[in-house]
Structure formats: C-alpha cells, structure tokens
Design an enzyme around this catalytic site. Structure first.
Site, PDB file in Angstrom:
ATOM      1  N   LYS A 117      -2.761  40.476 -17.381  1.00  0.00           N
ATOM      2  CA  LYS A 117      -2.168  40.661 -18.710  1.00  0.00           C
ATOM      3  C   LYS A 117      -3.168  40.425 -19.831  1.00  0.00           C
ATOM      4  CE  LYS A 117       1.960  39.015 -19.402  1.00  0.00           C
ATOM      5  NZ  LYS A 117       2.845  40.084 -19.866  1.00  0.00           N
ATOM      6  N   GLU A 614       4.831  33.959 -18.823  1.00  0.00           N
ATOM      7  CA  GLU A 614       4.250  34.884 -19.794  1.00  0.00           C
ATOM      8  C   GLU A 614       4.420  34.417 -21.224  1.00  0.00           C
ATOM      9  OE1 GLU A 614       5.837  38.759 -17.372  1.00  0.00           O
ATOM     10  OE2 GLU A 614       5.901  38.758 -19.545  1.00  0.00           O
ATOM     11  N   GLU A 674       7.274  32.806  -6.293  1.00  0.00           N
ATOM     12  CA  GLU A 674       6.258  33.625  -5.628  1.00  0.00           C
ATOM     13  C   GLU A 674       5.129  32.747  -5.093  1.00  0.00           C
ATOM     14  OE1 GLU A 674       5.063  37.230  -7.652  1.00  0.00           O
ATOM     15  OE2 GLU A 674       2.973  36.745  -7.268  1.00  0.00           O
ATOM     16  N   HIS A 705       5.677  43.125  -2.677  1.00  0.00           N
ATOM     17  CA  HIS A 705       4.980  44.169  -3.430  1.00  0.00           C
ATOM     18  C   HIS A 705       4.244  45.138  -2.518  1.00  0.00           C
ATOM     19  CE1 HIS A 705       5.576  40.836  -6.260  1.00  0.00           C
ATOM     20  NE2 HIS A 705       5.846  41.810  -7.092  1.00  0.00           N
TER      21      HIS A 705
END
Ligand code: GLN
Ligand code: ZN
Length: 765
Positions: A117, A614, A674, A705
């Site tokens: 990010k 985030e 996760e 994923h």
C-alpha cells in the site's frame, strides 16, 4: 501573480478504458500498438482537460502502464535478475508487466515483485528490489517521450513527475543481506542527474520530484541519504528547477530538510493545515511554495473561503508570485468527473467535486487570489451556496443519530463480564470440541451466484425467485459443512456483492456512484461508497439470511457483519466532522444489528475488521490516539449482547505483529487472523514478549489467496506450531480469509483436509 498546478491525473480513464486495454493486451486480444494507442489517447484527453481547466503547471510522465514506482525501477534499470539480464538494452513492455504480475507459460514461471500500500491510501505500488552490487543505469526514454508528447498536445510547460530518489530507495526493499543503501544511492543519483540533465537540454523548466517519505519519521541515516542525494542533484549545471512534492501529512518535523532540497516545495494543507506557518518560516529566499488546498483524496467541494485564508496568508508572507495553488496530492486517488454521474441524489451531488471539478476549484482559487474575481464569480456563488446547504441539510444532520452519540456511555463499550466468565457460559451453550473448526464467512461466489444477483438487479427474475434460489444455495452449503464436520457453520454470504457495499446500501447516509472508480493497483479499480450524512439503519440488514440459515441446522450458526472501522476505511468519508465521529455512528448501527441477530437466535456473531491496520496513522506517535477510538468503536459494536453470545472478529491483509496488544484490547471472544503466508510468524510476538493473547484465537492455517490445496499434514504441522504459543483451549482452526474468490474444486479438499488435521491434532494432544 500566483500560479496553479496539478500533481498527477487518474490513469484508468472515465470508463476504465485502461483497465480494458491492458487486460486485453495481457490476454493477447490486442497488439502492443493498440495498447500504446490507448495510452496516448488517454494522456491526450487528460492533458486537454487540464489545459481547458486553465492549469498553469500540467504534469506529464504521471501516466504509468501499471505503476509509477515500477516505472521508476525500469527508468533506472532496477530489474531483478529473475526476469532476465537487463544490464544493457531496452526493457520491453512484457518484462515490465512480468515484474508487476509474474509470468507463467510453458517455459517460464517467475513470480511478480511485491506489491504494497502507498502510504495510507488504497493504492498499491510495486516494491523495488535491491541487491548488494546493483548498478543503476538510465534504461528508459519514457519521461522524455512524455515531455515531447505533452508539448505536441499543446501543453506549454509540461512538468514531468518523477518519484524522488529518496522515496524510491526508502520504499524499496533489500532482497539479500548487507545491502548498503548509501552505496546504492551513489549509483542511483548518477542516473537521476542524467535524467535532469536531459530534461534541461529539452528546455524543461520545472520537474516535480515526489518525496512523500518526508511525512514519515526519518532517522539520521535516512536524512543523510536525502542530503547527499540532493546535494549532488543540485550541482547539475543544466537541470530544471525541482518542485519537491510531499503529501498525506505534515512535514513540519522534517522542515529544514524539506526546504533544503529544491527550488519549490509542495505541502498538503488538507491533511495538515497546521504546518503552514512552520513551512513559511523556513522557506528559503525565492523558494516557491505549492499549497495543496483541494483534497485529492476525497469527493467533496472545497471550502474556498477556508482555502483563501491560507492562500492570502502565504501570499502576504512570501509574495503571490512565489505561490502555487494545487490539489493536496495527485488526483490519482480521486474519481474523474462528477458530471458523468446521472443517478446521484441531486442535492448531495451539488456538494461534491471529482477530479475535473477539483481542477476548476484550483483555478478559481488562483483567480480569486489574483484579484480576477469577476472571472469566477459564478463559481464562488455556487460554492458558497452549496456549502451552506450542506451545513444545514437534514439529509446530513439527523438529530436522532446525534442524540444517540451524546448518550453513549463507557459501559456501552464494554462487555459486562470478563472473558473467562463469558467463555464458560458460551461453552455451556455451544458445546464446542477442543480446537473448534470454522470458516471466515463467504463460500465460493460461483458464476451462478453472481448471475443470480445481477438478474435480480436487472429485473430478470422476481424477488421470490431470487430468494428461493439463494435459500437453496445456503441449504446446500450448510449440508456440505455438516457433512465434512465443521463445528461453527456459516451461510456463505451469497447475497453480498461486497462486504461494505452490501451494508452501505441498506443504510441512510450512504450513496453510490456509477463511475466513481479509483485505481487500487494495475488495472484494478474500486468504487468506494460515499458517506455523506449521519449514518442510520433503516432496519435489520443481515438477519433474514442468518436466521434462515440458523433454522436449517442444529449446529451453531455464525452471523457475519462488517465492522465500523472497515466500513469507514473503505468508503469516501465526510470531511465536515472528524473520522472518529463517523466511526461511532457506524458502530451504533452495527451494534443494533448484532443485537437483532442475537434476538433472532444467532449465538455466534462475527464482526469483520480486515481494514483495521490500514487505518494506522503514518507516524507512530499518532497510533495510540487511533487505537483509542478504533478499538472503542469495535467494542461499542460488540458489547450490546449477553455473555452467552460469542463475538468473533476477523482480520487480514497485513502484518499484525506490532499491534497485537491493541487487538487484544478489542476483547472479541474469538479472533481469526491471517497467518499462514508467514507460516505463523505472527505468533512469534507471543514468544518475544511477555504478552499473552488473552482470548480465543484462530491464526489462519491456509492461504485462500492461492488455489493451492494444503495437505492435512501441512495444516496439522501449522497447528502444532500454533500450539507452542497458544494453549489448546484457546486455539481455533480456520482458513486465512473468506472463500468467495475461490472455486469449489479447491475449497472442498482444502476444508476437508483442515477438518481432518484438526481431528488428528485433537487426538494427539
Ligand atoms: N466475512 C468476509 C468473508 O468471508 C471477510 C472478508 C475479508 O476479510 N475481507 O468474505
Ligand atoms: Zn479476510
């Protein structure tokens, strides 16, 4: 006279033309020529739009085929070895895309570079890779061609955008030991100097150097890296002037460094208006100040009178001729054109501005400052009227919601009993085995399921038909979970297109655009919902499906909701009140839904907060303030229930090692998190500190994923690693995340292996 500037323009295109073109190219449906033609069309269109808006400094080289950091890596020849030997020669477009996406065909199988990010945005950049003896070289003509093409398009003074050398280095990662960044810098700076020199030869007047790392905390070594780089660049005889662009925060703590780098400095006064005076105090003689006053990251009209206060102040201190007006950051993070929205609430629409409208605002600000008010009178009137209406609108301000916020007590943010007592009561009710198994909520969203939803939307099927089909899918999924022996079941989330949109659509205070796309990475765009007013629930949002599911089985059924912080984080939010107030409103809405679920007999409820990390501020000193409200909001959402009701949460998308204590403070009865990609590294925190995670935890035991099916042994192995850190009575067994992006073919064997592994380990301990 003051001037206007833009820092960058969105690349995807109004109708996501670039998404289509690049994906077609990857599928070999169009040729490279056709791809390049689309790139040219888009950049021409966007330059024209900026010229029409009357912007004085128009960027070029801000268009990237995939990402600007990746462009920079290619510009300086930083191609990792696994893509081939590129120590000389041109780096072709297919190598460029391979770096971004990996390459897999009959003969090759190379993985992509990492993506992460970009600061606290939802945009992801490609992370440059550095090795010990890396030699940089000028390996691309892209920036120079961009200047030529911008001029051909009629842009008089195109200002090329480069990611600055310090940001490029500091945001990259060393992929082997003992990489000496200061040695890398020497070689890197030679390339940058060459680029600047070429620009100089081309008669480029200004170049924009993006150095957003200046908003971070920088240690001495990092500061020296900056100093060294720019001391050398400044020596270039023939170079253009440098506009150092910072954004997403204040640079006040690095101000001396920031003003020493170039002839111009851009600061973000939307995120950090308080830095203005510090910056003005430190500006060198003749240095140009670019004021980022129009929010490049949100969708609201600018408050011009506020902006003008800053502008006039700056112009008084340094003189208007040294002032530039600009968006706060590149418009990359903003949708393109509000005019294209045909279905927005007409009143709310008047309060908004997308990229094109923002450029108009920049122009209006400049004209007003320059005394050309007559040219923009109409705009100023419209803007002031819109703002006044927004401030007074009952669509925005709802006394009921505000009264509830005022009535919030600390008790409402706390379960009434400590975890250990709650846990006993929950266990008495649920009778779960040791190492209980569950999933994160969604099951594969097959083509049929997606078609079902789109048929309903388009009116191809009736609501009755839709619901019947959905019920069938739920029943089938429940039978399957029973069959393989999962302990806590879910209904599969088939009714949900997206975990934020699904709830947002059922709430007052939210609206949705048709074309409000912003780039998330590469060809991928997201269309964030917009929170424009006080948020209120119209009625239960998820009870219908959870209750139906519950009635189909004797096993515990888990209800799934999206948490307040994630709802906030993945939307465009109001700028007329602090984020934490909006989050509290969302928390109350979710709280009501949780209580309704409990009333409907659902005794396990999961409040997903995948985005909680985030939201972390860029500087560590601000973390605690964030945790305080973010955790409180989660707890408000979770604490309306009886002790017997088990609250789960779920987190993914990030490293959590440095925030486990904050996560513990959320006091969810169970968290699934996760972990499998890092092979349980997450749990090392438990080892390295005295920290003991107090409640139940399910570190994900397989990575959803990837289509890979993990074996029973593999999962059992991970469980045993987890058991070294988590007592067996506290450990849950679950995948890393929801299964909606997976197919049933890989989901079935994976889940069956997961359940078998749980049974195996139960027997062994
Ligand atoms: N409950 C959601 C799902 O299973 C969680 C998704 C997420 O973490 N992003 O799909
Ligand atoms: Zn997840």
């Amino acid at each position: 006279m003051a001037q206007s500037a833009n820092l960058g323009f969105p690349r995807l295109g109004l109708k996501r033309e670039w998404k289509k073109a690049s994906e077609d190219y990857w599928k070999k449906k169009i040729s490279l020529d056709e791809l390049v033609q689309m790139a040219n069309e888009l950049t021409m269109r966007h330059w024209q739009l900026q010229m029409d808006a009357g912007i004085d400094y128009i960027p070029c080289n801000d268009f990237a085929f995939y990402d600007l950091m990746l462009d920079t890596a290619v510009l300086v020849g930083a191609v990792p070895e696994r893509y081939g030997d590129f120590s000389t020669g041109e780096i072709d477009i297919d190598t460029y895309f391979a770096m971004a996406r990996g390459r897999q065909d009959e003969t090759t199988d190379v993985i992509a570079m990492e993506m992460t990010k970009w600061f606290d945005t939802n945009y992801h950049y490609i992370v440059p890779e550095f090795t010990r003896d890396m030699q940089f070289r000028l390996a691309s003509n892209h920036p120079f061609n961009a200047v030529i093409r911008a001029r051909e398009a009629g842009v008089k003074n195109p200002r090329p955008v480069l990611i600055g050398p310090a940001t490029f280095l500091l945001l990259g990662k060393a992929v082997e030991e003992n990489v000496d960044f200061s040695a890398l810098l020497d070689s890197l700076i030679d390339v940058y100097a060459e680029v600047l020199n070429k620009f100089g030869e081309m008669g480029v007047d200004w170049v924009q150097m993006d150095e957003p790392v200046l908003v971070y905390d920088l240690d001495d070594e990092e500061k020296q890296l900056f100093e060294k780089a720019y001391a050398k660049l400044k020596n270039g005889a023939n170079r253009p002037r440098m506009m150092i662009a910072t954004y997403f925060g204040s640079i006040a703590h690095n101000v001396e460094l920031a003003v020493s780098l170039g002839e111009g400095l851009h600061v973000d006064l939307v995120r950090a208006p308080e830095q203005l005076d510090t910056v003005l105090d430190h500006l060198a003689d003749e240095q140009v100040l670019s004021l980022g006053l129009v929010d490049g990251r949100n969708v609201w009209r600018n408050n011009m009178d506020n902006s003008l206060v800053h502008l006039k102040h700056a112009a008084e201190v340094v003189g208007a001729e040294r002032v530039q007006v600009a968006p706060s950051c590149s418009l990359l993070h903003s949708p393109i054109d509000l005019k294209e929205e045909k279905k927005l609430h007409p009143m709310v629409k008047q309060w908004m501005a997308f990229g094109k409208q923002k450029l108009r605002e920049v122009h209006v600000l400049k004209e007003t400052l320059n005394g050309q008010v007559l040219h923009v009178q109409q705009d100023l009137v419209e803007m002031r009227t819109a703002l006044a209406m927004r401030e007074a609108s009952p669509l925005v301000h709802k006394p009921d919601v505000q009264n509830r916020l005022k009535a919030l007590t600390e008790d409402m943010a706390r379960r009434s009993t400590p975890f250990t007592d709650r846990h006993k009561k929950q266990q008495a009710k649920l009778s779960l085995p040791m190492l209980p198994t569950t999933t994160i909520g969604s099951f594969p969203q097959t083509r049929e399921i997606r078609r079902l939803r789109s048929d309903l939307r388009k009116g191809n099927i009736s609501t009755e038909e839709y619901e019947k089909k959905l019920e069938e899918a739920i029943i089938e999924t429940i039978r399957y979970q029973e069959e393989i022996g999962l302990d806590v079941l879910v209904h599969g989330e088939f009714e949900r297109n997206d975990m934020v949109e699904y709830f947002g659509q059922q709430l007052d205070g939210y609206i949705f655009t048709q074309n409000g796309w912003v780039q998330s990475y590469g060809s991928r765009g997201v269309k964030p919902p917009i929170i424009f007013g006080d948020v209120a629930r119209k009625g239960p949002m998820s009870v219908r499906w959870s209750k139906f599911a519950k009635d189909q089985t004797d096993k515990p059924m888990k209800g799934m909701l999206t948490g307040p912080v994630t709802m906030l984080q993945w939307s465009f939010v109001r700028d007329d009140q602090p984020r934490h107030i909006t989050a509290e409103q969302l928390a109350l809405v979710i709280r009501d839904e949780v209580v309704d679920l409990e009333r409907a007999g659902i005794d396990v409820i999961q409040i997903d907060e995948p985005a909680i990390r985030e939201g972390l501020p860029l500087r560590k000193q601000d973390w605690n303030a964030y945790f305080e409200w973010a955790i409180r909001c989660f707890r408000i959402a979770a604490s309306g229930v009886q002790d017997e009701t088990q609250i789960h949460t779920h987190m993914c998308y990030s490293e959590f090692n440095d925030m486990m204590e904050a996560i513990a403070a959320m006091d969810a009865d169970v968290i699934s998190i996760e972990a499998s990609r890092s092979r349980m590294e997450l749990l090392d925190v438990f080892d390295q500190s005295d920290f003991v995670y107090p409640n139940d935890i399910g570190p994900g035991v397989y990575d959803i994923h990837s289509p890979r099916v993990p074996s029973q042994d593999e999962i059992a192995g991970l469980l045993k690693v987890a058991l070294k850190h988590v007592p067996v009575e506290r450990l849950w067994v679950n995948p890393d995340c929801g299964l909606k992006t997976r197919g049933w073919e890989e989901t079935r064997p994976s889940l069956e292996n997961m359940v078998a592994a749980a049974k195996q380990v139960r027997n062994e301990v």
